[in-house]
Design a protein around this motif. Structure first.
Motif, PDB file in Angstrom:
ATOM      1  N   LEU A   1       0.811  -1.216   0.000  1.00  0.00           N
ATOM      2  CA  LEU A   1       0.000   0.000   0.000  1.00  0.00           C
ATOM      3  C   LEU A   1       0.846   1.268   0.000  1.00  0.00           C
ATOM      4  N   GLY A   2       2.155   1.110   0.149  1.00  0.00           N
ATOM      5  CA  GLY A   2       3.043   2.263   0.079  1.00  0.00           C
ATOM      6  C   GLY A   2       3.050   3.134   1.315  1.00  0.00           C
ATOM      7  N   CYS A   3       2.855   2.533   2.474  1.00  0.00           N
ATOM      8  CA  CYS A   3       2.874   3.295   3.720  1.00  0.00           C
ATOM      9  C   CYS A   3       4.274   3.818   4.015  1.00  0.00           C
ATOM     10  N   THR A   4       4.323   4.876   4.813  1.00  0.00           N
ATOM     11  CA  THR A   4       5.567   5.329   5.413  1.00  0.00           C
ATOM     12  C   THR A   4       5.648   4.721   6.800  1.00  0.00           C
ATOM     13  N   PHE A   5       6.836   4.258   7.197  1.00  0.00           N
ATOM     14  CA  PHE A   5       6.975   3.521   8.452  1.00  0.00           C
ATOM     15  C   PHE A   5       7.928   4.210   9.416  1.00  0.00           C
ATOM     16  N   THR A   6       7.585   4.127  10.687  1.00  0.00           N
ATOM     17  CA  THR A   6       8.514   4.400  11.770  1.00  0.00           C
ATOM     18  C   THR A   6       8.487   3.171  12.665  1.00  0.00           C
ATOM     19  N   PHE A   7       9.609   2.458  12.738  1.00  0.00           N
ATOM     20  CA  PHE A   7       9.699   1.260  13.573  1.00  0.00           C
ATOM     21  C   PHE A   7      10.349   1.626  14.897  1.00  0.00           C
ATOM     22  N   MET A   8       9.789   1.108  15.984  1.00  0.00           N
ATOM     23  CA  MET A   8      10.295   1.393  17.316  1.00  0.00           C
ATOM     24  C   MET A   8      10.580   0.095  18.055  1.00  0.00           C
ATOM     25  N   GLU A   9      11.628   0.086  18.846  1.00  0.00           N
ATOM     26  CA  GLU A   9      11.892  -1.061  19.700  1.00  0.00           C
ATOM     27  C   GLU A   9      10.751  -1.208  20.693  1.00  0.00           C
ATOM     28  N   PRO A  10      10.375  -2.448  21.020  1.00  0.00           N
ATOM     29  CA  PRO A  10       9.219  -2.652  21.913  1.00  0.00           C
ATOM     30  C   PRO A  10       9.295  -1.856  23.210  1.00  0.00           C
ATOM     31  N   GLU A  11      10.472  -1.833  23.835  1.00  0.00           N
ATOM     32  CA  GLU A  11      10.580  -1.131  25.111  1.00  0.00           C
ATOM     33  C   GLU A  11      10.433   0.377  24.940  1.00  0.00           C
ATOM     34  N   ASP A  12      10.764   0.905  23.763  1.00  0.00           N
ATOM     35  CA  ASP A  12      10.580   2.332  23.493  1.00  0.00           C
ATOM     36  C   ASP A  12       9.146   2.630  23.073  1.00  0.00           C
ATOM     37  N   PHE A  13       8.547   1.701  22.339  1.00  0.00           N
ATOM     38  CA  PHE A  13       7.188   1.908  21.841  1.00  0.00           C
ATOM     39  C   PHE A  13       6.202   2.053  22.992  1.00  0.00           C
ATOM     40  N   ASN A  14       6.280   1.191  23.958  1.00  0.00           N
ATOM     41  CA  ASN A  14       5.275   1.149  25.012  1.00  0.00           C
ATOM     42  C   ASN A  14       5.076   2.492  25.690  1.00  0.00           C
ATOM     43  N   ASP A  15       6.173   3.198  25.951  1.00  0.00           N
ATOM     44  CA  ASP A  15       6.084   4.469  26.663  1.00  0.00           C
ATOM     45  C   ASP A  15       6.245   5.691  25.763  1.00  0.00           C
ATOM     46  N   GLY A  16       6.675   5.456  24.513  1.00  0.00           N
ATOM     47  CA  GLY A  16       7.017   6.604  23.694  1.00  0.00           C
ATOM     48  C   GLY A  16       6.278   6.787  22.389  1.00  0.00           C
ATOM     49  N   HIS A  17       5.390   5.843  22.027  1.00  0.00           N
ATOM     50  CA  HIS A  17       4.786   5.949  20.697  1.00  0.00           C
ATOM     51  C   HIS A  17       3.868   7.154  20.552  1.00  0.00           C
ATOM     52  N   LEU A  18       3.205   7.557  21.620  1.00  0.00           N
ATOM     53  CA  LEU A  18       2.294   8.701  21.518  1.00  0.00           C
ATOM     54  C   LEU A  18       3.074   9.985  21.223  1.00  0.00           C
ATOM     55  N   GLN A  19       4.220  10.146  21.868  1.00  0.00           N
ATOM     56  CA  GLN A  19       5.037  11.326  21.605  1.00  0.00           C
ATOM     57  C   GLN A  19       5.590  11.304  20.190  1.00  0.00           C
ATOM     58  N   VAL A  20       5.998  10.125  19.725  1.00  0.00           N
ATOM     59  CA  VAL A  20       6.493  10.016  18.352  1.00  0.00           C
ATOM     60  C   VAL A  20       5.393  10.391  17.363  1.00  0.00           C
TER      61      VAL A  20
END
Length: 329
Positions: A112-131
Motif C-alpha cells: 500500500l506504500g505506507c511510510t513507516f517508523t519502527f520502534m523497539e518494543p521497550e521504546d514503543f510502550n512508553d514513547g509511541h504517543l510522543q512520536v
C-alpha cells in the motif's frame, strides 16, 4: 440512535451464523457475528471504527493518517487500505522491527506504500504517543494536515462503530427464532467492547455484554472501557449514568501477552477450523473464543445463565500466516 455521521467503507450487514456442531457439543447455542466479512482488504472490526473516525478526519481536511500498532496490526493495515481508498497517505508507527521477508499484514502495508517508523518494543510502550505527536507536527508544518488515530481506533469517535454494530445485531435478531442473551467479544484496546456496551445501554440493556482481554486483564481495561463509553454517552445521551455492572469481563485468557501464543491456543484455533470451517486469529479471536468455550466446557458457572450466545468474530485472518511455525500438525 442519533450517532455521528460516518463514511461507508465496510460491507454491511455482516452475517450471523450458528456453530452447529459446537453448539450440540456444549449444550448451548453459539453464534458468530462474522465481522471478518467486512471486506477482504478491510476485513475485521477496525473498519467499523474507521468509518466514524475517518469521516472526522476528512471534515478536518486531513491529507495523511498517522496510527500505530504491532508489526502485524490489523488496525494499521485497515487504516492503510482506507487511506488509499480515500486518496490519503498513511504513516504507521509500529512496535518492533521486521525480521526477514515481510509477510501477513506488514506485507500488505508495504504494498500500500505506507511510510513507516519502527520502534523497539521497550521504546514503543512508553514513547509511541510522543512520536506520533511529533510526526503530526512535522506534517502540519509542511502543509500536509495529519490526523492521529490511536491504537485500534479506540477513541470516542471510533467507539461509535460498535454502537452501530449493536443496532445491526438487534435488527438481525428479529429474523431469528429467539434473541441472544449474551454478546462476547475480544478486548485488545477497548473500543469494540465499549461500543457494544454503549449500544446495549442505548437499546434498553437487553443483553449481557462480556469482553475477554487478550493481554493483561480487566484491571487495565475496565477504566479504559468505562471512559470510552462515558465519553460517547456524554455526546449522544448527556446525563445518562453508566452502572459498573454494565461492563463485564472474563479474565484469564491473555496467555503470554499481546500477539504471543501458547501451544494450547494454537491447538484450539486448529480445532475450530476443523470442526466448523472457521478461521480464528491468534491475537484476538483465538484467545477470546477459547475463553468462552473453556468456561462452558469446564462448567465454571460464568455462562450458567447464558443459553444463546453471540461471539463477535473481529477478523484477523492475515495474522495466521506469520504464526505458521507455531502450529503443530
Amino acid at each position: 440512535m442519533g450517532l455521528p455521521k460516518k463514511l461507508t467503507l465496510a460491507h454491511l450487514p455482516t452475517p450471523i451464523e450458528k456453530l452447529e456442531r459446537l453448539s450440540a457439543t456444549l449444550g448451548k447455542e453459539l453464534y458468530l457475528k462474522r465481522d471478518d466479512f467486512t471486506g477482504m482488504e478491510l476485513s475485521g472490526n477496525k473498519v467499523r471504527k474507521l468509518e466514524f473516525a475517518l469521516q472526522e478526519a476528512l471534515e478536518q481536511g486531513a491529507k495523511v493518517l498517522i496510527t500505530c500498532g504491532g508489526l502485524q496490526s490489523n488496525h494499521a493495515r485497515a487504516t492503510a487500505v482506507a487511506a488509499r481508498k480515500l486518496g490519503l497517505d498513511c504513516h504507521l508507527v509500529l512496535r518492533g522491527r521486521p525480521q526477514g521477508p515481510d509477510h501477513g499484514n506488514l506485507l500488505l502495508d508495504q504494498l500500500l506504500g505506507c511510510t513507516f517508523t519502527f520502534m523497539e518494543p521497550e521504546d514503543f510502550n512508553d514513547g509511541h504517543l510522543q512520536v506520533m505527536a511529533t510526526l503530526k507536527a512535522a506534517y502540519d508544518e509542511k502543509g500536509t494536515p495529519a490526523y492521529l488515530l490511536p491504537m485500534g481506533a479506540s477513541n470516542a469517535i471510533g467507539t461509535f462503530g460498535y454502537a452501530a454494530a449493536y443496532e445491526e445485531i438487534r435488527l438481525q435478531e428479529d429474523t431469528l427464532e429467539a434473541p441472544f442473551d449474551t454478546i462476547v467479544c475480544a478486548v485488545g484496546s477497548g473500543g469494540t467492547h465499549a461500543g457494544l456496551v454503549l449500544g446495549n445501554m442505548l437499546g434498553g440493556s437487553r443483553h449481557r455484554v462480556v469482553g475477554v482481554p487478550i493481554a493483561e486483564d480487566s484491571r487495565l481495561f475496565r477504566p479504559i472501557v468505562t471512559q470510552l463509553t462515558t465519553e460517547c454517552l456524554d455526546r449522544v445521551a448527556p446525563g445518562t449514568p453508566l452502572p459498573s455492572e454494565k461492563i463485564s469481563f472474563l479474565d484469564g485468557y491473555g496467555g503470554r501477552g499481546y500477539a504471543l501464543n501458547t501451544p494450547e491456543e494454537m491447538t484450539f484455533i486448529r480445532r475450530i477450523a476443523r470442526d466448523e470451517g472457521v478461521f480464528l486469529d491468534p491475537v484476538y479471536t483465538g484467545k477470546a473464543f477459547r475463553g468462552l468455550v473453556t468456561e462452558i466446557e469446564e462448567n465454571t458457572g460464568f455462562f450458567a445463565d447464558s443459553q444463546r450466545i453471540l461471539f463477535v468474530h473481529t477478523g484477523g485472518l492475515y495474522g495466521l500466516f506469520p504464526k505458521s511455525p507455531e502450529f503443530l500438525f
